[in-house]
Design an enzyme around this catalytic site. Structure first.
Site: not given
Length: 759
Positions: A17, A19, A435-436, A565, A603, A647, A698
C-alpha cells in the site's frame, strides 16, 4: 515468455500500500507532490517488472492511477466541472475526487458489480473538450525506458459516456460526437510512439442490457478509431458478463481483437462462431481476476480446448478475466496464514504465473515445460484435489441447521411494529443519529494490532477500547444526538470483524484491495461452511449501553454485504453461502435484543453491488438476497427496531425490493446527489422511515449549519418530517475527529433550527 499471455490490468496501490501512504501524506501536507510522483514511478516500474519476469507478453500502461481511471479519462478529455476550473494540476485532480473547502467532490459509485468505486464524470451539452494526453504518453515512455513495450489501456468512449452523468439532465450519449474526435486525436498521437502499438480499449458497458441507441454507436466508433493508423492494433475488452450483442457488431469493424470474460460471462461462448469467421484475435479471459482461489489448470485447459474447437488456436490468447485490480497483490507476505488454506489461494502476482503457465501448456504442450514448471503443475493438481475433500470445508451440523431453518420473516406488520417502537423508544421527529463508526485513530489501530500480535493482554486491549467507547458516548451526549452508537473501535472492518468470529472464514495479513482512491479494504475469504460459535457483539454493546441513558444502537453487517465484500468459495452456489451467514446472524440479533439492545442496524451497504449485470438474472438474486436479510432479522421482536443502511445505490429499479426487505428504518447515501435519489421513495408511497445522508463523509470538508439546514429542507420537500431521520451519508471511520466533531455538531444545530421552524 509465452507470446500469447495477456494481463488485462494490474493493481496500482502497491504490494504494501505504498501509494496509499504517500497520497495520505501528501493530503496531510507532510510531503510534496514530487515525492508522490517518485513513489508512483517506482511502483509502475516494479509492477511492469513483475509481469515481465512472469513471462507475460501483453503488459499494460495507463492502468495506473493516482485515484481512479474514470477520473483520469475525464482529465484526458478536459471534462472538468466548472467549480474546479480555476485550480491547477494535482490540486484540481484531487479536489474533483475529494472535494475542498469551497466545493463538494464529484459523485462516486460502484464499478459495475465490484467493490471498486469510480468517480462519476459530470458532463453537459455546452462542454468543449480538448485532448490532454500527457499522462498516457508519458507512462508509455516510462515503460519503454525500462525496456518494456506495453499495450496502452483506455476507458472506451461509449463506456465513459454511459457511466457519466449530465448535470444539465440530458442524455450523456448525445455528447458522443464531441467525445469521439478527442479519442481520434489521442490515437493519432499514440501512433507516433512506435512502429506497432497495441491499444486496449475497455468497454465493460457492453456487458449490460443496452438499448439499440447505445449499440448503434459501436460500429461508427470502432470503424473510426480502427482506421486512424495501421500501426495501432485495437483490442476492445469487456468483463464481468457476456457481451454477445456488442460482439456481433464488433466482428464487423476493423478492430484487431476482442477481450472476453469466459468465467463470469460464460455465455460469451455463443459468440465463438462469429469470432472464428472473422479475422479477430480472441483474448480469452480464463484466469479469475476477481477471486483469490488457485486456478484449476487442468480444468482451464479443458475450457480453452472447448473454445479452440470453434476458434482456431492461432486466433487465441490466454488472459486474466478482468484487471487484477480486484485481487490482493501477492501471497508473499502471508506468513501467518494456515498453510493448508494458503495453498488453495492465488493473488495477483501468483495469477501472473498461472496465465503464463497455462499459455505455455495450451500453445506448446506439457513437453515444453522445464522441471520447475512441471513441479508447479503437479502442485496445482494436488492442491485442487485436496481442497475438494478437506474436512475443514464441510460441516454437516451447519448444513443440517440451515436446511431445517424455517422462520423466514419477523413477527408483526410494519404499521403495527412502528407504533409499538415509537411508544417504547420515544424518539423525536427528525431523529439524529450516525451510521455507526467513529474515526479509527492511530491509537486505536495500534492497540488492536498490538493485541493481535500478542504484545498486550486482552485486559489491556479491552480497557483501551472501552475508554474509546466512553469518549464516543460522552461526545455524542454533549453534541445532542438522539440515538447513539458505540463507535466500533474493536472493528478493523465491517466484514472482516464478523468473519473473524465465524467458522469457515479465512483472513490475510496483506490481502488489501483498492476500494477507491487511497481507501483499501482487506476482504476475508469464505472457504468452508459458516457458523457462529459464540456471540460476536453482545458484550461490547452491553458495555456501551451501560454508559448512557439514551438508546444505544447495535451494529451488525448484513448477510448479503458480508457475502459481497468477501472472497467467496467457488465450490458452492453464492445463495447457499449467504443463507448460512443469515442463519448465524439471526442468533446474534436474538442475543442482542435479549441483552437489552432496542435498535439494531443490519447494514446492507453492498446489497445493490451484488446485482447481476443482466436483467434476466436479477429476480433470482433479489429473491435470495431479500430472503437472507429477512432470515437474519427474523428473530427480532416487534418492539425491536431494525435499521439498515445502503451505499451508493440507484434506488429507482430496486425500491420494491427494498420494501420487501421490511426494515423499519433505512439510511442511504444521498449527499452528493441532492434529494434526487429520495424522490423514488415518495413516488412509490414508501411507508418505512428513511435517513438520507445530509453531508458527504468521503470529503474532509466540514459542512456549515446553513448548508445542512438547506439540505434538510430539500428532504422535507420529498418526505414528511414524521418519516425522516437525520444522519451523515455513511460511517465516520475514515474521517478525523477534527472533521467529525464540528460536522456532527453542525448537523444537530441544523436539526434544532428546522424543528423550531416546523413548530
Amino acid at each position: 515468455m509465452s507470446k500469447k499471455s495477456y494481463i488485462t490490468g494490474f493493481p496500482r496501490i502497491g504490494e504494501q500500500r505504498e501509494l496509499k501512504r504517500i497520497l495520505e501524506s501528501f493530503w496531510a501536507q507532510k510531503c510534496s507532490f514530487n515525492e508522490v510522483e517518485n513513489v508512483a514511478k517506482e511502483l509502475k516500474k516494479r509492477h511492469w517488472n513483475y509481469q515481465k519476469e512472469a513471462g507475460i507478453k501483453y503488459i499494460s500502461s495507463n492502468d495506473f492511477s493516482y485515484y481512479d481511471t474514470m477520473l483520469d479519462t475525464a482529465i484526458m478529455l478536459s471534462a472538468m466541472p466548472k467549480r474546479f476550473s480555476d485550480l491547477a494540476n494535482e490540486t484540481q485532480y484531487f479536489s474533483m475526487a475529494r472535494g475542498n473547502k469551497e466545493s463538494v467532490a464529484m459523485e462516486m459509485t460502484k464499478w459495475f458489480n465490484t467493490n471498486y468505486h469510480y468517480i462519476v464524470p459530470e458532463l453537459s451539452l455546452e462542454d468543449e473538450y480538448r485532448l490532454n494526453s500527457e499522462k498516457i504518453i508519458n507512462e508509455y515512455k516510462e515503460a519503454k525506458a525500462q525496456g518494456i513495450k506495453t499495450k496502452i489501456n483506455l476507458i472506451g468512449p461509449i463506456t465513459f459516456l454511459g457511466l457519466s452523468k449530465r448535470v444539465d439532465r440530458g442524455d450523456t450519449y448525445m455528447l458522443h460526437s464531441k467525445v469521439l474526435p478527442i479519442y481520434e486525436s489521442l490515437l493519432k498521437e499514440i501512433a507516433t510512439l512506435d512502429d506497432e502499438i497495441t491499444v486496449q480499449i475497455d468497454e465493460p458497458i457492453f456487458v449490460k442490457d443496452n438499448d439499440p441507441k447505445v449499440l448503434s454507436l459501436i460500429k461508427p466508433t470502432y470503424d473510426a478509431l480502427s482506421t486512424i493508423s495501421e500501426s495501432i492494433k485495437i483490442i476492445v475488452t469487456t468483463y464481468f458478463e457476456h457481451s454477445n450483442e456488442a460482439t456481433r457488431i464488433l466482428v464487423n469493424t476493423p478492430i484487431w481483437g476482442l477481450g472476453l470474460d469466459f468465467l463470469y460471462g460464460e455465455k460469451n461462448k455463443e459468440s465463438l462462431a462469429r469470432i472464428a469467421n472473422s479475422d479477430k484475435k480472441l483474448i480469452a479471459g480464463v484466469v479469475d481476476g476477481r477471486n483469490i482461489w488457485k486456478n484449476d489448470i487442468k480444468r482451464t485447459l479443458e475450457l480453452l480446448e472447448d473454445i479452440a474447437k470453434v476458434v482456431p488456436k492461432e486466433q487465441l490468447f490466454v488472459s486474466s478475466s478482468c484487471s487484477l485490480l480486484h485481487t490482493p497483490f501477492t501471497l508473499k507476505y502471508e506468513e501467518k496464514m494456515d498453510r493448508e488454506i494458503k495453498n488453495w489461494l492465488s493473488y495477483a502476482v501468483e495469477k501472473l504465473d498461472e496465465v503464463s503457465l497455462i499459455s505455455k501448456l495450451f500453445f506448446e504442450g506439457e513437453e515444453s515445460l522445464n522441471n520447475h514448471e512441471k513441479v508447479v503443475l503437479e502442485n496445482n493438481t494436488q492442491a485442487n484435489k485436496h481442497r475438494k475433500t478437506s474436512t475443514v470445508i464441510h460441516d454437516k451440523n451447519v448444513q443440517n441447521k440451515v436446511a431445517n431453518f424455517n422462520k423466514f420473516t419477523r413477527d408483526g406488520q410494519y404499521e403495527e411494529r412502528i407504533k409499538i417502537q415509537k411508544e417504547i423508544l420515544g424518539y423525536r421527529e427528525l431523529a439524529t443519529t450516525t451510521i455507526g463508526s467513529f474515526p479509527q485513530t492511530p491509537e486505536v489501530r495500534k492497540a488492536r494490532q498490538a493485541f493481535k500480535n500478542g504484545l498486550i493482554s486482552k485486559e489491556d486491549y479491552e480497557q483501551q477500547m472501552k475508554a474509546y467507547i466512553d469518549d464516543c458516548v460522552a461526545f455524542q451526549e454533549a453534541c445532542g444526538l438522539d440515538i447513539l452508537v458505540h463507535g466500533e473501535p474493536e472493528r478493523n472492518d465491517m466484514v472482516e470483524y464478523f468473519g473473524e468470529q465465524l467458522q469457515g472464514y479465512g483472513f490475510s495479513q496483506n490481502g488489501w484491495v483498492q476500494s477507491y482512491g487511497s481507501r483499501c479494504v482487506k476482504p476475508p475469504f469464505i472457504y468452508g461452511d459458516i457458523s457462529r460459535p459464540k456471540p460476536m457483539t453482545v458484550e461490547w454493546m452491553k458495555y456501551a449501553q451501560s454508559k448512557t441513558e439514551k438508546i444505544m444502537k447495535g451494529m451488525l453487517t448484513g448477510p448479503v454485504t458480508i457475502l459481497n465484500w468477501s472472497f467467496v468459495r467457488d465450490d458452492k452456489p453464492r445463495d447457499e453461502v449467504s443463507k448460512q451467514i443469515a442463519v448465524a446472524l439471526s442468533d446474534e440479533i436474538d442475543d442482542l435484543q435479549n441483552a437489552g439492545i432496542q435498535i439494531i442496524q443490519v447494514d446492507e451497504a453492498a446489497f445493490k453491488e451484488g446485482y447481476p449485470l443482466r436483467e434476466a438474472d436479477i429476480k433470482t438474486y433479489e429473491a435470495w438476497a431479500v430472503r437472507d436479510f429477512k432470515i437474519a432479522v427474523s428473530t427480532a421482536k416487534e418492539e425491536t427496531q431494525i435499521h439498515t443502511h445502503m451505499c451508493y445505490s440507484e434506488f429507482n429499479d430496486i425500491i420494491k425490493t427494498i420494501e420487501a426487505m421490511d426494515a423499519d428504518v433505512i439510511s442511504i447515501e444521498t449527499a452528493r446527489s441532492g434529494n434526487e435519489l429520495l424522490k423514488i421513495f415518495k413516488q412509490v408511497g414508501y411507508k418505512q422511515e428513511v435517513g438520507p445522508g445530509v453531508y458527504d463523509i468521503h470529503s474532509p470538508r466540514v459542512p456549515s449549519v446553513e448548508e445542512i439546514v438547506q439540505q434538510i429542507k430539500l428532504l422535507l420537500e420529498v418526505l414528511p418530517k414524521e418519516q425522516l431521520w437525520i444522519n451523515p451519508d455513511c460511517g465516520l471511520k475514515t474521517r478525523k475527529w477534527e472533521e467529525v466533531k464540528p460536522s456532527l455538531s453542525n448537523m444537530v444545530k441544523a436539526v434544532q433550527i428546522v424543528r423550531s421552524e416546523l413548530v
